[in-house]
Motif scaffolding. Sequence first.
Motif, short mmCIF file in Angstrom:
data_model
loop_
_atom_site.label_atom_id
_atom_site.label_comp_id
_atom_site.label_asym_id
_atom_site.label_seq_id
_atom_site.Cartn_x
_atom_site.Cartn_y
_atom_site.Cartn_z
N ARG A 248 9.77 10.36 -5.08
CA ARG A 248 9.22 11.18 -6.16
C ARG A 248 7.74 10.85 -6.36
O ARG A 248 7.33 9.70 -6.29
CB ARG A 248 9.99 10.95 -7.46
CG ARG A 248 11.47 11.26 -7.36
CD ARG A 248 12.16 11.04 -8.70
NE ARG A 248 13.61 11.09 -8.56
CZ ARG A 248 14.32 12.20 -8.51
NH1 ARG A 248 13.71 13.37 -8.58
NH2 ARG A 248 15.64 12.15 -8.38
N GLY A 249 6.96 11.86 -6.66
CA GLY A 249 5.55 11.64 -6.95
C GLY A 249 4.76 11.22 -5.73
O GLY A 249 5.25 11.23 -4.61
N GLY B 156 0.82 -1.20 0.00
CA GLY B 156 0.00 0.00 0.00
C GLY B 156 0.86 1.26 0.00
O GLY B 156 1.98 1.27 0.51
N THR B 157 0.31 2.32 -0.58
CA THR B 157 1.04 3.58 -0.69
C THR B 157 0.15 4.74 -0.28
O THR B 157 -1.07 4.64 -0.27
CB THR B 157 1.53 3.81 -2.13
OG1 THR B 157 0.40 3.75 -3.02
CG2 THR B 157 2.55 2.77 -2.55
N GLY B 158 0.78 5.86 0.05
CA GLY B 158 0.02 7.07 0.32
C GLY B 158 0.30 7.68 1.66
O GLY B 158 1.25 7.32 2.37
N PHE C 15 8.94 9.79 1.71
CA PHE C 15 8.93 11.16 1.21
C PHE C 15 10.18 11.89 1.69
O PHE C 15 10.78 11.54 2.71
CB PHE C 15 7.66 11.91 1.62
CG PHE C 15 7.51 12.18 3.10
CD1 PHE C 15 8.08 13.32 3.68
CD2 PHE C 15 6.77 11.33 3.91
CE1 PHE C 15 7.92 13.59 5.03
CE2 PHE C 15 6.60 11.59 5.27
CZ PHE C 15 7.19 12.73 5.83
N ASP C 16 10.56 12.89 0.92
CA ASP C 16 11.70 13.73 1.27
C ASP C 16 11.19 14.79 2.25
O ASP C 16 10.32 15.59 1.90
CB ASP C 16 12.25 14.39 0.01
CG ASP C 16 13.53 15.17 0.26
OD1 ASP C 16 13.73 15.66 1.40
OD2 ASP C 16 14.33 15.32 -0.68
N PRO C 17 11.70 14.82 3.49
CA PRO C 17 11.18 15.78 4.46
C PRO C 17 11.40 17.23 4.05
O PRO C 17 10.71 18.13 4.55
CB PRO C 17 11.95 15.44 5.74
CG PRO C 17 13.17 14.72 5.29
CD PRO C 17 12.76 13.96 4.06
N ARG C 18 12.31 17.47 3.12
CA ARG C 18 12.52 18.84 2.64
C ARG C 18 11.36 19.33 1.79
O ARG C 18 11.30 20.52 1.44
CB ARG C 18 13.84 18.90 1.87
CG ARG C 18 15.06 18.66 2.76
CD ARG C 18 16.32 18.42 1.98
NE ARG C 18 16.26 17.16 1.24
CZ ARG C 18 17.31 16.56 0.70
NH1 ARG C 18 18.51 17.10 0.82
NH2 ARG C 18 17.18 15.42 0.03
#
Length: 390
Positions: free
Chosen positions: A285-286, A266-268, A292-295
């Motif tokens: 990405r996306g 699962g994703t999201g 996720f990139d915290p930046r």
Amino acid sequence: MSEAARIIQAALARAAEAAAGPPGSVPAQDGVWRRRLVIGDPQADLAQVLAILAHHGLLAADGLLHSDVQLISVGDHFDWGKPPERESAAASGLALVAWLAAHPANQAVMLLGNHDLGRAGELAGFTDARFAEAQAEADRIYPGGDADDAAEQAYLARWPQVPSAELVARDFGNFREVQRAWVEHLLRVRRFRVAHAAASDVLVLHAGVTREDLDVTRLPDAHRADAWRVAAALNAALDAAVAAWTRGPLRIPGLHHPGNAAQGEGTGVFYQRPSLLPEDAERVRGTPRRRFDPRRLPPGLTQVVGHTRDKRSRAMLGLSPTGARDGVLRHLVTDGTRVDYAHGAPPPPTPGAAVLVFTDGAMRECPAPDYELLDLDTRAAAIAPRPEGR
């Protein structure tokens, strides 16, 4: 028996009574909150959850929260323990959800985690009998480590609605049909929420959102530091998905996609975790995604999250595991370039900074008096009252 023990017993009785009945939810009522607290992922025996609340003086003699206390749960109310604990853990998770729902909706704020949504997602088509069959098979090929690839593929051919044997054996291993009935009810009456705005700049949710996630909601850039608008946009996406949901796994387009054999895990926004690891460079990405990139967090917003313990946070941020602790609040601050991570509450926010406050303190492994709750008014760890009073 001590007064705290009597109160915990009263709360356990309340929870058992609520869980024995049909799914329900008490509507919001007028209230003035003298204390507003966030509790991290309550994946532990209900007695442990209640012991933490009792330690902080939050429980009344009738087994419910004091009338002037607001409690926000960041989600993941199910799934903990080893295989011999499955039955008790399944009952405990259900009792916790029923106990929270027995409070007014604005007093016990119930946020969704990936384990909660899993009941309506990956596990949407299972009966108790079918899940027991799938789990018995999963236990044989996933005895606590990586499954043999050939055995895994054969398993997924028989059970294509799940992404792995591990999910059935471990991750969502305490599933029962009655849990799904409660989750579906609480989704349809809008008791389970994606996010809660605790202040104009403070958003509480399970795993955090980035600019890319907010792009999905079409919330204008000018409103992305406004927690009220962000919460409204995320909750509106959930409500639209639930309104359109008639059968099969619940999916929130672009924000939450349950896993299965064809698509993988699962994703999201209920699954993702912050990562700075080079090997995750493509995974961030996306959206939807699992990293996720915290930046890319929205500047000007403090997000209070659960989902990730200290040891794992450190590993994914490329930090040494030395000093990892259970039970403590932690924070991450970024200006879009630099990322700082440390124990404790965050410093006062600076213009343009994005902040995460982590509340998942490995509740099951941590002694109740050592498990920190976030006080939303002081924006620091809650201070337990002296024994003589609240």
